[in-house]
Scaffold this motif. Structure first.
Motif, PDB file in Angstrom:
ATOM      1  N   ARG A 165       0.851  -1.192   0.000  1.00  0.00           N
ATOM      2  CA  ARG A 165       0.000   0.000   0.000  1.00  0.00           C
ATOM      3  C   ARG A 165       0.888   1.244   0.000  1.00  0.00           C
ATOM      4  O   ARG A 165       2.081   1.170   0.270  1.00  0.00           O
ATOM      5  CB  ARG A 165      -0.904   0.023   1.233  1.00  0.00           C
ATOM      6  CG  ARG A 165      -1.801  -1.188   1.386  1.00  0.00           C
ATOM      7  CD  ARG A 165      -2.901  -1.152   0.341  1.00  0.00           C
ATOM      8  NE  ARG A 165      -3.833  -2.250   0.527  1.00  0.00           N
ATOM      9  CZ  ARG A 165      -3.917  -3.305  -0.270  1.00  0.00           C
ATOM     10  NH1 ARG A 165      -3.096  -3.424  -1.277  1.00  0.00           N
ATOM     11  NH2 ARG A 165      -4.801  -4.243  -0.050  1.00  0.00           N
ATOM     12  N   THR A 166       0.276   2.396  -0.292  1.00  0.00           N
ATOM     13  CA  THR A 166       1.002   3.664  -0.317  1.00  0.00           C
ATOM     14  C   THR A 166       0.562   4.530   0.850  1.00  0.00           C
ATOM     15  O   THR A 166      -0.634   4.722   1.070  1.00  0.00           O
ATOM     16  CB  THR A 166       0.734   4.405  -1.640  1.00  0.00           C
ATOM     17  OG1 THR A 166       1.149   3.578  -2.721  1.00  0.00           O
ATOM     18  CG2 THR A 166       1.502   5.722  -1.699  1.00  0.00           C
ATOM     19  N   CYS A 221       3.651  10.296   3.332  1.00  0.00           N
ATOM     20  CA  CYS A 221       4.961  10.431   2.681  1.00  0.00           C
ATOM     21  C   CYS A 221       4.975   9.886   1.262  1.00  0.00           C
ATOM     22  O   CYS A 221       5.974  10.022   0.565  1.00  0.00           O
ATOM     23  CB  CYS A 221       6.030   9.735   3.517  1.00  0.00           C
ATOM     24  SG  CYS A 221       5.820   7.952   3.657  1.00  0.00           S
ATOM     25  N   ARG A 222       3.879   9.258   0.824  1.00  0.00           N
ATOM     26  CA  ARG A 222       3.718   8.720  -0.524  1.00  0.00           C
ATOM     27  C   ARG A 222       4.713   7.603  -0.847  1.00  0.00           C
ATOM     28  O   ARG A 222       4.981   7.332  -2.006  1.00  0.00           O
ATOM     29  CB  ARG A 222       3.826   9.818  -1.587  1.00  0.00           C
ATOM     30  CG  ARG A 222       2.859  10.964  -1.418  1.00  0.00           C
ATOM     31  CD  ARG A 222       1.443  10.579  -1.672  1.00  0.00           C
ATOM     32  NE  ARG A 222       1.295  10.129  -3.048  1.00  0.00           N
ATOM     33  CZ  ARG A 222       0.329   9.341  -3.465  1.00  0.00           C
ATOM     34  NH1 ARG A 222      -0.568   8.910  -2.631  1.00  0.00           N
ATOM     35  NH2 ARG A 222       0.259   8.972  -4.715  1.00  0.00           N
ATOM     36  N   SER A 223       5.256   6.949   0.163  1.00  0.00           N
ATOM     37  CA  SER A 223       6.138   5.808  -0.097  1.00  0.00           C
ATOM     38  C   SER A 223       5.335   4.519   0.030  1.00  0.00           C
ATOM     39  O   SER A 223       4.354   4.450   0.763  1.00  0.00           O
ATOM     40  CB  SER A 223       7.319   5.800   0.868  1.00  0.00           C
ATOM     41  OG  SER A 223       6.873   5.580   2.188  1.00  0.00           O
ATOM     42  N   ARG A 224       5.786   3.505  -0.689  1.00  0.00           N
ATOM     43  CA  ARG A 224       5.085   2.221  -0.696  1.00  0.00           C
ATOM     44  C   ARG A 224       5.674   1.340   0.400  1.00  0.00           C
ATOM     45  O   ARG A 224       6.889   1.323   0.600  1.00  0.00           O
ATOM     46  CB  ARG A 224       5.215   1.569  -2.055  1.00  0.00           C
ATOM     47  CG  ARG A 224       4.477   2.350  -3.129  1.00  0.00           C
ATOM     48  CD  ARG A 224       4.762   1.846  -4.521  1.00  0.00           C
ATOM     49  NE  ARG A 224       4.530   0.424  -4.674  1.00  0.00           N
ATOM     50  CZ  ARG A 224       3.428  -0.115  -5.209  1.00  0.00           C
ATOM     51  NH1 ARG A 224       2.477   0.658  -5.633  1.00  0.00           N
ATOM     52  NH2 ARG A 224       3.305  -1.428  -5.315  1.00  0.00           N
ATOM     53  N   ALA A 225       4.783   0.613   1.085  1.00  0.00           N
ATOM     54  CA  ALA A 225       5.223  -0.291   2.148  1.00  0.00           C
ATOM     55  C   ALA A 225       4.223  -1.431   2.258  1.00  0.00           C
ATOM     56  O   ALA A 225       3.104  -1.354   1.734  1.00  0.00           O
ATOM     57  CB  ALA A 225       5.323   0.458   3.475  1.00  0.00           C
ATOM     58  N   SER A 226       4.624  -2.457   2.946  1.00  0.00           N
ATOM     59  CA  SER A 226       3.742  -3.586   3.185  1.00  0.00           C
ATOM     60  C   SER A 226       2.563  -3.124   4.047  1.00  0.00           C
ATOM     61  O   SER A 226       2.711  -2.259   4.925  1.00  0.00           O
ATOM     62  CB  SER A 226       4.517  -4.684   3.913  1.00  0.00           C
ATOM     63  OG  SER A 226       3.652  -5.708   4.319  1.00  0.00           O
ATOM     64  N   ALA A 227       1.394  -3.680   3.799  1.00  0.00           N
ATOM     65  CA  ALA A 227       0.202  -3.283   4.555  1.00  0.00           C
ATOM     66  C   ALA A 227       0.377  -3.540   6.047  1.00  0.00           C
ATOM     67  O   ALA A 227      -0.215  -2.848   6.874  1.00  0.00           O
ATOM     68  CB  ALA A 227      -1.020  -4.013   4.024  1.00  0.00           C
ATOM     69  N   SER A 228       1.197  -4.505   6.406  1.00  0.00           N
ATOM     70  CA  SER A 228       1.419  -4.799   7.822  1.00  0.00           C
ATOM     71  C   SER A 228       2.205  -3.695   8.529  1.00  0.00           C
ATOM     72  O   SER A 228       2.168  -3.587   9.746  1.00  0.00           O
ATOM     73  CB  SER A 228       2.136  -6.131   7.979  1.00  0.00           C
ATOM     74  OG  SER A 228       3.401  -6.086   7.359  1.00  0.00           O
TER      75      SER A 228
END
Length: 127
Positions: free
Chosen positions: A16-17, A21-28
């Motif tokens: 997800r984003t 900060c508009r960075s992508r990371a794992s939903a967890s």
């Protein structure tokens, strides 16, 4: 099909984003936020119905999201949302500023404001 796909050990899960900060990371790694009755509510269990927005559980990302008006846009609701519940969760103890410190921008605003004398007429008579 690529030989590496299909192995469950390498799967990071949904990505997800962060709206801050508009960075992508794992939903967890992110906190899901939903809108209900004009309030942006945290959804840590990720079970509430409706559209969700994702933000890092970091006060900095929360402030950036508020400054950019990202929650109403991401959740597709008209008008601003109350983010008090998010602040209570992410900022349990607001940092108190020392009495001697202040924002320099306040000084700049004070210097650039035009001073008005209340006893002077608003419009000067023409010659």
């Amino acid at each position: 099909m690529a030989p590496d796909r299909g192995r469950r050990g390498d799967d990071p899960g949904p990505v997800r984003t962060c709206v801050g900060c508009r960075s992508r990371a794992s939903a967890s790694e992110l906190l899901r936020v939903v809108a209900a009755d004009g309030v942006a509510r945290p959804d840590p269990r990720r079970r509430s119905p409706g559209r969700g927005a994702w933000v890092h559980p970091d006060p900095g990302c929360l402030h950036r999201a508020e400054r950019r008006s990202a929650f109403p846009r991401a959740l597709r609701v008209p008008g601003p949302l109350d983010t008090g519940a998010l602040h209570a969760l992410l900022d349990p103890e607001p940092v108190a500023t020392p009495t001697g410190s202040h924002d320099r921008r306040d000084d700049r605003r004070a210097r650039t404001r035009k001073q008005v004398d209340p006893h002077e007429p608003a419009v000067k008579p023409s010659r």
